[in-house]
Write an enzyme that holds these catalytic residues in place. Structure first.
Site, mmCIF file in Angstrom:
data_model
loop_
_atom_site.group_PDB
_atom_site.id
_atom_site.type_symbol
_atom_site.label_atom_id
_atom_site.label_comp_id
_atom_site.label_asym_id
_atom_site.label_seq_id
_atom_site.Cartn_x
_atom_site.Cartn_y
_atom_site.Cartn_z
ATOM 1 N N LYS A 169 91.176 19.683 -52.446
ATOM 2 C CA LYS A 169 90.027 20.290 -51.763
ATOM 3 C C LYS A 169 89.210 21.062 -52.799
ATOM 4 C CE LYS A 169 89.004 23.311 -47.756
ATOM 5 N NZ LYS A 169 89.589 24.111 -46.663
ATOM 6 N N SER A 207 88.081 22.904 -41.913
ATOM 7 C CA SER A 207 87.155 22.726 -43.002
ATOM 8 C C SER A 207 87.613 21.741 -44.071
ATOM 9 C CB SER A 207 86.899 24.082 -43.669
ATOM 10 O OG SER A 207 88.095 24.569 -44.267
ATOM 11 N N SER A 259 92.331 24.903 -40.680
ATOM 12 C CA SER A 259 91.618 23.917 -41.504
ATOM 13 C C SER A 259 92.451 22.823 -42.135
ATOM 14 C CB SER A 259 90.839 24.615 -42.601
ATOM 15 O OG SER A 259 89.643 25.107 -42.060
HETATM 16 N N1 GLN Z 1 87.330 26.785 -38.240
HETATM 17 C C1 GLN Z 1 87.797 28.074 -38.630
HETATM 18 C C2 GLN Z 1 86.661 28.847 -39.247
HETATM 19 O O1 GLN Z 1 85.593 28.331 -39.305
HETATM 20 C C3 GLN Z 1 88.949 27.966 -39.574
HETATM 21 C C4 GLN Z 1 88.554 27.504 -40.915
HETATM 22 C C5 GLN Z 1 89.676 27.472 -41.881
HETATM 23 O O2 GLN Z 1 90.850 27.375 -41.518
HETATM 24 N N2 GLN Z 1 89.314 27.560 -43.140
HETATM 25 O O3 GLN Z 1 86.807 29.967 -39.674
#
Ligand code: GLN
Length: 485
Positions: free
Chosen positions: A78, A153, A177
Site C-alpha cells: 500500500k 482505504s 481498511s
Molecule cells: N473508512 C474509515 C475511514 O475513512 C476507515 C479507514 C481506515 O481504516 N484507514 O476513516
C-alpha cells in the site's frame, strides 16, 4: 493455472522443487498486470525494473539453497508505507513527489524474507475512505464488477490480490481498511492486534488505531505473511515485546468445542439480505466444524461510529499538521509570505475528505470542546473495549459480518460522507478496542459479488483467528471462482 494465480504456499513448493524461478513468477505477474491494470487501477506506481532485479537476486538465493519464507514471491505494498528511494504518496497530491529516505520496518522485514516488490498500491487519500475514490490518482475498480468500488482505504492492495496482479499484499487498517476491502473483493485480510506489527515508516493517519496487515488469497498465506510481519521493533514505541508464535501451526487445526459468540448488535436491520443469508451460512459452517455458537452482547456497539469519527479525525488533524510545504512533498507556487505558502500548499495539496477530517478533528480538540468531544469519546472507547473483554470471558471468538452490504457502485456514496462512514460499522470497534480481526470470503451474491465473514479475537490471539479462519475455509464449500476480466 498460470503462475500469477497461485498462492504463496503453492509457489513455495514449486520454487523448492526447482520447478519455477522467481523471474518466471514475476514475469507472469507483470503480464497479468499488462492485461488488466488499465481497467482496475490497483497501483499508483509499478516497480517492474526493481522487481525483475529482485527476482534475479531471489533466483541466485534459490540456487544457493538460501530459501527464506517469501523468497521470490511478488508482493504489493500500500502506498502508505515508506520505501527508500521510491515515491510514497499516501494517495495525496501533497506527497505526490515525496521520496522517503528510509524503508518502513515492514518493508525491511518483507525484503529480508525475500519478497519481490511489485509496486505501490492505490488507496484513499491518507487512508481516509471506504471506497478508494478519494485517491488523488483516481479510483480503483472492483475486479468482480468494474462499475463498483473495491472498498477502502486499502482498495488497491485488495484488488491486486483479487485480480492476481500480485501474490499477496500489505494494507493498513484504522477502522476497517483491510477487512472491508478484503470482504468486498473476495480475499483474506487480517488486522493484527494494536502493537503486534511495527508502524515505523507507516504514514500516520490515527496513531492509536492504525495497524499494518496482509491481504492474501487464502488463510495459510495469511499465516505466512504474519510470520514475517509480526514482532517487536525498538524504533516503534507502541510495538509490543512479546513472543511471536509460528502462525502456520494454527492452520488445519480442529476448533471443536470452541465457543463462538454471535453479538446481537451486529445483526440489526439495514443489513443486505444476501449478506445476512451468507453470514447465517457461515454460522452453520462453524457449527459443522464443531464450534458452539452462543448469543452475546456488545452493548456499546451503537456508539462506535460516533466515537471513531471524533478520535480518528482528532489524531489525523494533529498528524497531518506536518504537511506544510516545508518538510515534505508538494509546495504551492507563487506565495508572498510564509503563512500564505502554508495555506496555499494545504489548500491545493489536500483533497476534500482530508480537509473535512482536519476540520472536524481540530474542532473536537479545540480548548472549549476538548472535554465534550475528545474526552467523552475516549471514555466511551474504554466502554467499547470493556465490552470485548467481557465477551471474551464467555467465548473464544466473535463472528460478525465484515460489511453490511456487498460492494456499492462507484459514485454512489461520494456525496454523502455519513453513508460512506457507515460502511465501516462492523469493523470500527475492533480498532477502538485494539483487538485483531480477520475477514474471510464466505460466499457470493446472486449478481456474483463477494461477501466476507469477520472473526474477532482477544488481544494477541491472531493464532486463534487463523485457526478458525482456516477451519472455516476448509469446510465452507465455497465455490472457487475468479473474477472474469
Ligand atoms: N473508512 C474509515 C475511514 O475513512 C476507515 C479507514 C481506515 O481504516 N484507514 O476513516
Amino acid at each position: 493455472m498460470e503462475l500469477h494465480q497461485l498462492t504463496i504456499h503453492e509457489l513455495q513448493k514449486l520454487i523448492q522443487n526447482g520447478e519455477v524461478s522467481s523471474t518466471q513468477i514475476t514475469r507472469s505477474v507483470f503480464s497479468r498486470i499488462d492485461e488488466v491494470e488499465e481497467r482496475i487501477h490497483s497501483y499508483i506506481r509499478l516497480m517492474k525494473d526493481e522487481a525483475l532485479a529482485a527476482a534475479a537476486r531471489a533466483d541466485e538465493d534459490i540456487k544457493n539453497g538460501n530459501i527464506r519464507p517469501l523468497t521470490g514471491i511478488p508482493v504489493a505494498l500500500k502506498d502508505i508505507v515508506c520505501t527508500k528511494g521510491i515515491t510514497t504518496t499516501c494517495g495525496s497530491n501533497i506527497l505526490h513527489n515525496f521520496v522517503p529516505p528510509y524503508d518502513a520496518t515492514v518493508v525491511e522485514k518483507l525484503s529480508a524474507a525475500g519478497a519481490v516488490f511489485v509496486g505501490k498500491a492505490n488507496m484513499d487519500e491518507f487512508a481516509m475512505g471506504s471506497s478508494t475514490e478519494t485517491s488523488f490518482f483516481g479510483p480503483t475498480r472492483n475486479p468482480w464488477d468494474l462499475e463498483r468500488i473495491p472498498g477502502g482505504s486499502s482498495g488497491g492492495s485488495a484488488t491486486a490480490v483479487a485480480a492476481d496482479e500480485c501474490i499477496a499484499s500489505i494494507g493498513s487498517d484504522t477502522g476497517g481498511s483491510i477487512r472491508q476491502p478484503a470482504a468486498l473483493c473476495g480475499v483474506v485480510g487480517l488486522k493484527p492486534t494494536y502493537g503486534r506489527v511495527s508502524r515505523f515508516g507507516l504514514i500516520a493517519f490515527a496513531s492509536s488505531l492504525d495497524q499494518i496487515g496482509p491481504f492474501t488469497k487464502d488463510v495459510e498465506d495469511c499465516a505466512i505473511m504474519m510470520n514475517v510481519l509480526a514482532g517487536y521493533d525498538p524504533r516503534e514505541s507502541t510495538s509490543v515485546k512479546m513472543e511471536v508464535p509460528d502462525y502456520r501451526q494454527f492452520i488445519s487445526r480442529d476448533i471443536s468445542g470452541w465457543k463462538v459468540g454471535i453479538p446481537k448488535e451486529y445483526f440489526v436491520e439495514g443489513i443486505d439480505p444476501e449478506v445476512s443469508a451468507a453470514i447465517n451460512g457461515a454460522i452453520d459452517t462453524v457449527k459443522k466444524c464443531g464450534g458452539q455458537c452462543i448469543d452475546i452482547s456488545l452493548p456499546h456497539t451503537q456508539y462506535s461510529v460516533a466515537v471513531y469519527y471524533i478520535i480518528a479525525p482528532a489524531e489525523a488533524s494533529s498528524n497531518l499538521a506536518r504537511y506544510d510545504g516545508v518538510k515534505y512533498g508538494f509546495r504551492a507556487s507563487g506565495e508572498r509570505d510564509l503563512m500564505e505558502m502554508y495555506r496555499k500548499t494545504r489548500m491545493e495539496g489536500f483533497g476534500e475528505e482530508v480537509k473535512r477530517r482536519i476540520m472536524i478533528g481540530t474542532y473536537a480538540l479545540s480548548a472549549g470542546y476538548y472535554d465534550a468531544y475528545y474526552g467523552k469519546a475516549s471514555q466511551v472507547r474504554a466502554l467499547i473495549r470493556r465490552d470485548f473483554d467481557e465477551a471474551f470471558r464467555e467465548c473464544d471468538i466473535i463472528l460478525t459480518p465484515t460489511t453490511p452490504t456487498p460492494a456499492f457502485k462507484i459514485g454512489e456514496k461520494t456525496d454523502d460522507p455519513l453513508q460512506m462512514y457507515l460502511s465501516d460499522i462492523f469493523t470500527i470497534s475492533t480498532n477502538l478496542a485494539g483487538i485483531p480481526g480477520i475477514s474471510v470470503p464466505c460466499g457470493f451474491t446472486a449478481a456474483g459479488l463477494p461477501i466476507g465473514v469477520q472473526f474477532l479475537a482477544g488481544h494477541f490471539e491472531e493464532g486463534k483467528l487463523l485457526q478458525i479462519a482456516s477451519a472455516f475455509e476448509k469446510n465452507a464449500a465455497i465455490e472457487k471462482r475468479r473474477p472474469s476480466l
